[in-house]
Design a protein around this motif. Sequence first.
Motif, PDB file in Angstrom:
ATOM      1  N   PRO A   1       0.865  -1.195  -0.460  1.00 16.88           N
ATOM      2  CA  PRO A   1      -0.391   0.087   0.035  1.00 16.88           C
ATOM      3  C   PRO A   1       0.615   1.247  -0.051  1.00 16.88           C
ATOM      4  N   GLY A   2       0.408   2.400  -0.537  1.00 19.52           N
ATOM      5  CA  GLY A   2       1.114   3.596  -0.493  1.00 19.52           C
ATOM      6  C   GLY A   2       1.220   3.719   0.244  1.00 19.52           C
ATOM      7  N   LYS A   3       0.411   4.215   1.786  1.00 18.93           N
ATOM      8  CA  LYS A   3       0.323   3.957   2.926  1.00 18.93           C
ATOM      9  C   LYS A   3       0.951   3.256   3.883  1.00 18.93           C
ATOM     10  N   LEU A   4       2.050   2.938   4.559  1.00 19.68           N
ATOM     11  CA  LEU A   4       2.560   1.776   5.508  1.00 19.68           C
ATOM     12  C   LEU A   4       1.498   1.854   6.194  1.00 19.68           C
ATOM     13  N   LEU A   5       1.764   3.232   7.736  1.00 12.54           N
ATOM     14  CA  LEU A   5       1.484   3.197   8.995  1.00 12.54           C
ATOM     15  C   LEU A   5       0.156   4.188   9.226  1.00 12.54           C
ATOM     16  N   ASN A   6      -1.134   3.275   9.888  1.00 12.29           N
ATOM     17  CA  ASN A   6      -1.869   4.372  10.152  1.00 12.29           C
ATOM     18  C   ASN A   6      -2.211   5.208  11.920  1.00 12.29           C
TER      19      ASN A   6
END
Length: 312
Positions: A307-312
């Motif tokens: 995914p483009g964003k690895l951390l939430n």
Amino acid sequence: MLQTIYLANPRGFCAGVKYAISYVEQVQAQSDEQIYVRKEIVHNRRVVEDMKKRGIRFINELGEAPDGATVIFSAHGVSPAVVEDAKLRNMKVGDATCPLVTRVHRKARRYKDEYQIIYIGHQGHDEAIGTMGEAKMYLVESPEDVEKLTDRIDPEKPITYLMQTTLSVADTQIIVNRISELFPSVEHPAKDDICYATTERQEAVAQMMDSIDAMLVIGADNSSNSLRLLQLAQKSRPSSFKVTSSEDLDKEYLEKNRIRILGITAGASTPQILVDEIIEKLRYFYPGVEVQLFPDSREDSMSFKLPGKLLN
């Protein structure tokens, strides 16, 4: 004396395992903080030890990491309760769950309000624990377990089932058949949950049985898909066996069972370096042994994009 080694293909790392390992590597590369991974990222000690050497810390529960830490969930997935706990601890969360396991979680959430759900899986397996956390389910591991549900499930209400992704295709079908016999109204999912990698590796082993004396399965003792490969092989070739590393190889066993043609496969979380080390040791035992891909084998070409964003 061992004369020929046939390598099954596909074998070893599947797309989900590659995805999980790449995920951890990218998070570590993009962060200056300590990275924690909840549970084993995949069920292989060699992979885990290599990550530890690179500074990754493994924990069993979130409480073992400080509040606000960066924590990655393993390839096997987690229950919503774990996700909620991470939020309460203000953790930065990365999810390396195999996309095929995530698909089963989505189905569980979709079914939970309308259906009685039977879950075909192994008690205590990390994947089973995570999936069953999504909804109320009845775990079964055998046709006999299905029979015990007749006084717990209402046949007048909607019924469906889900599966752990690493099961034996043939054994699971026997359980599904028993579910259909006892609960004729059961709604069959449009697609089985057993992942493509598990299916293809089992098919590759089955294809080799008539051409070998025994199958050597390389995989961890807690790797469900490796154990299923061994069980499949032993049905046709009882002298088939499993090792976790080259240290487990026993030349006396090969000699005692008169194994001349040996097949080799590896579980979906087994790195190629372990396969190479085992072949090297077999060549040490038998300098003249011939090693080749099994004829007509095919490559594993599936991959998952991070995914483009690895951390939430």
